[in-house]
Design a protein around this motif. Sequence first.
Motif, PDB file in Angstrom:
ATOM      1  N   ALA A   1       0.695  -1.056  -0.296  1.00  0.00           N
ATOM      2  CA  ALA A   1      -0.348   0.106   0.053  1.00  0.00           C
ATOM      3  C   ALA A   1       1.232   1.076   0.142  1.00  0.00           C
ATOM      4  O   ALA A   1       0.397   1.781  -0.544  1.00  0.00           O
ATOM      5  N   ALA A   2       1.840   1.435   0.819  1.00  0.00           N
ATOM      6  CA  ALA A   2       2.570   2.517   0.938  1.00  0.00           C
ATOM      7  C   ALA A   2       3.672   2.811   0.190  1.00  0.00           C
ATOM      8  O   ALA A   2       4.117   3.890  -0.552  1.00  0.00           O
ATOM      9  N   ASP A   3       4.442   1.738  -1.063  1.00  0.00           N
ATOM     10  CA  ASP A   3       4.569   1.669  -2.090  1.00  0.00           C
ATOM     11  C   ASP A   3       4.095   2.390  -3.477  1.00  0.00           C
ATOM     12  O   ASP A   3       4.314   3.134  -4.210  1.00  0.00           O
ATOM     13  N   VAL A   4       2.793   1.757  -3.593  1.00  0.00           N
ATOM     14  CA  VAL A   4       1.971   2.112  -4.468  1.00  0.00           C
ATOM     15  C   VAL A   4       1.577   3.882  -4.673  1.00  0.00           C
ATOM     16  O   VAL A   4       1.604   4.532  -5.099  1.00  0.00           O
ATOM     17  N   ALA A   5       1.180   3.830  -3.266  1.00  0.00           N
ATOM     18  CA  ALA A   5       0.991   5.549  -2.767  1.00  0.00           C
ATOM     19  C   ALA A   5       1.833   6.315  -3.320  1.00  0.00           C
ATOM     20  O   ALA A   5       1.381   7.191  -4.016  1.00  0.00           O
ATOM     21  N   THR A   6       2.485   6.256  -2.928  1.00  0.00           N
ATOM     22  CA  THR A   6       4.577   6.921  -3.438  1.00  0.00           C
ATOM     23  C   THR A   6       4.397   6.897  -4.951  1.00  0.00           C
ATOM     24  O   THR A   6       4.415   8.153  -5.247  1.00  0.00           O
ATOM     25  N   ALA A   7       4.592   5.582  -5.277  1.00  0.00           N
ATOM     26  CA  ALA A   7       4.619   5.461  -6.692  1.00  0.00           C
ATOM     27  C   ALA A   7       3.802   6.369  -7.677  1.00  0.00           C
ATOM     28  O   ALA A   7       3.706   7.044  -8.746  1.00  0.00           O
ATOM     29  N   LEU A   8       2.492   6.282  -7.338  1.00  0.00           N
ATOM     30  CA  LEU A   8       1.423   7.004  -8.134  1.00  0.00           C
ATOM     31  C   LEU A   8       1.228   7.946  -7.805  1.00  0.00           C
ATOM     32  O   LEU A   8       0.930   8.779  -8.795  1.00  0.00           O
ATOM     33  N   ALA A   9       1.349   8.273  -6.760  1.00  0.00           N
ATOM     34  CA  ALA A   9       1.443   9.850  -6.379  1.00  0.00           C
ATOM     35  C   ALA A   9       2.958  10.624  -6.986  1.00  0.00           C
ATOM     36  O   ALA A   9       2.702  11.937  -7.841  1.00  0.00           O
ATOM     37  N   GLU A  10       4.430   9.552  -7.130  1.00  0.00           N
ATOM     38  CA  GLU A  10       4.750  10.522  -8.230  1.00  0.00           C
ATOM     39  C   GLU A  10       4.826  10.891  -9.477  1.00  0.00           C
ATOM     40  O   GLU A  10       5.171  11.368 -10.217  1.00  0.00           O
ATOM     41  N   ASP A  11       4.156   9.787 -10.260  1.00  0.00           N
ATOM     42  CA  ASP A  11       3.858   9.313 -11.589  1.00  0.00           C
ATOM     43  C   ASP A  11       2.767   9.911 -11.830  1.00  0.00           C
ATOM     44  O   ASP A  11       2.025  11.290 -12.898  1.00  0.00           O
ATOM     45  N   ILE A  12       1.713  10.352 -10.941  1.00  0.00           N
ATOM     46  CA  ILE A  12       0.212  11.438 -11.693  1.00  0.00           C
ATOM     47  C   ILE A  12       0.435  12.673 -10.723  1.00  0.00           C
ATOM     48  O   ILE A  12      -0.558  13.345 -12.086  1.00  0.00           O
ATOM     49  N   GLY A  13       0.638  12.462  -9.757  1.00  0.00           N
ATOM     50  CA  GLY A  13       0.961  14.550  -9.533  1.00  0.00           C
ATOM     51  C   GLY A  13      -0.596  14.723  -9.394  1.00  0.00           C
ATOM     52  O   GLY A  13      -1.569  13.995  -8.554  1.00  0.00           O
ATOM     53  N   ASP A  14      -0.673  16.004  -9.332  1.00  0.00           N
ATOM     54  CA  ASP A  14      -2.091  16.633  -9.879  1.00  0.00           C
ATOM     55  C   ASP A  14      -3.374  16.191 -10.375  1.00  0.00           C
ATOM     56  O   ASP A  14      -4.683  16.496 -10.439  1.00  0.00           O
ATOM     57  N   GLY A  15      -3.020  15.020 -11.744  1.00  0.00           N
ATOM     58  CA  GLY A  15      -3.076  14.320 -12.169  1.00  0.00           C
ATOM     59  C   GLY A  15      -2.348  14.258 -14.369  1.00  0.00           C
ATOM     60  O   GLY A  15      -1.654  14.772 -14.251  1.00  0.00           O
ATOM     61  N   ASP A  16      -4.028  13.515 -14.112  1.00  0.00           N
ATOM     62  CA  ASP A  16      -2.864  12.894 -15.997  1.00  0.00           C
ATOM     63  C   ASP A  16      -3.290  14.117 -16.624  1.00  0.00           C
ATOM     64  O   ASP A  16      -4.338  13.321 -17.431  1.00  0.00           O
ATOM     65  N   VAL A  17      -2.634  14.517 -17.458  1.00  0.00           N
ATOM     66  CA  VAL A  17      -3.144  15.260 -18.699  1.00  0.00           C
ATOM     67  C   VAL A  17      -3.385  14.652 -19.370  1.00  0.00           C
ATOM     68  O   VAL A  17      -3.800  15.009 -20.371  1.00  0.00           O
ATOM     69  N   THR A  18      -2.556  13.878 -19.951  1.00  0.00           N
ATOM     70  CA  THR A  18      -2.826  12.581 -21.719  1.00  0.00           C
ATOM     71  C   THR A  18      -4.676  11.624 -21.227  1.00  0.00           C
ATOM     72  O   THR A  18      -4.871  12.015 -21.864  1.00  0.00           O
ATOM     73  N   ALA A  19      -4.200  11.000 -20.377  1.00  0.00           N
ATOM     74  CA  ALA A  19      -5.194  10.580 -19.847  1.00  0.00           C
ATOM     75  C   ALA A  19      -6.848  11.625 -19.783  1.00  0.00           C
ATOM     76  O   ALA A  19      -7.740  10.591 -20.170  1.00  0.00           O
ATOM     77  N   ALA A  20      -6.639  12.657 -19.833  1.00  0.00           N
ATOM     78  CA  ALA A  20      -7.557  13.194 -19.091  1.00  0.00           C
ATOM     79  C   ALA A  20      -8.572  12.850 -21.083  1.00  0.00           C
ATOM     80  O   ALA A  20      -9.781  13.460 -21.043  1.00  0.00           O
TER      81      ALA A  20
END
Length: 290
Positions: free
Chosen positions: A15-34
């Motif tokens: 849970a901790a690994d995934v939370a950190t890694a997703l925050a690192e990659d997505i930040g405040d939003g995935d502008v391309t996936a949008a």
Amino acid sequence: MTGDDRFAVPHAAVAADVATALAEDIGDGDVTAALLPDAADTAYLLCKEDAVVCGRPWFDACHRRLDPDVAIDWRVAEGDRVVAGTVLATLRGRARALVSAERTSLNFMQTLSATATATARHVEAVAGTGTRILDTRKTLPGLRQAQKYAVRVGGGHNHRMGLYDAVMLKENHIRAAGGIAGAIARARAASPDLPLIVEVETLDELRDALAAGCTRVLIDDFDAAARREAVRIARAAPFDGRIPLEVSGGVDLDGLRAIAQDGVDCISIGGLTKHVRAIDLSLKLGPAPG
């Protein structure tokens, strides 16, 4: 280690690994996936080379954190050996979430599968000798529990997790204590319930460590002749093989079996976790081929 222990998942670490890694990659939003329609879609996970599969808990957690309703259908089990071209899993969920989780989920899978695959090769190299393959603390920062889990999935065994769950006396500790016997006495007094590993550099130091008593002796950078003599000493009276010997340093896959055949109990290899070459995986939208 039992079969159940081998695949025991460190859930809090996942849970901790995934939370950190997703925050690192997505930040405040995935502008391309949008840019994608937020509609249901399918995807499949493809392995492009022979490998030992590892990292399913992290992969699943990445996708479920972004889409709790995603359906993930695994076609292989954790620890399975697969060949190039194998579809490992299919997914059905929201297109934006599938794409946003793609890179992070693959990063975990390709890294942990790499560690498990490398470990399996080393375990195969010593098969039948009775020697165990151990990892070290030379792990990727922040991924220690994940990589040590991958070592177990690959058939290896874990050394100490960190600086807190075993005492390991090296040259500096021994020098400060005035010798091996003094260092062992201090360690036993300070941490009587923890495993005690002593690294030695000479056969005389080996005799001192065996006489003083410890959980395991690490013979570091011994040449072949000294290593065989160390095994003879440890197994002969009065020590009678009660304390296992571990080899570390200067170990590569080509020379691994010869070291094991000398009769050592364990070989620790930092390269299992630090010399990581990611397994080639991809996650593609659309139905799986075939």
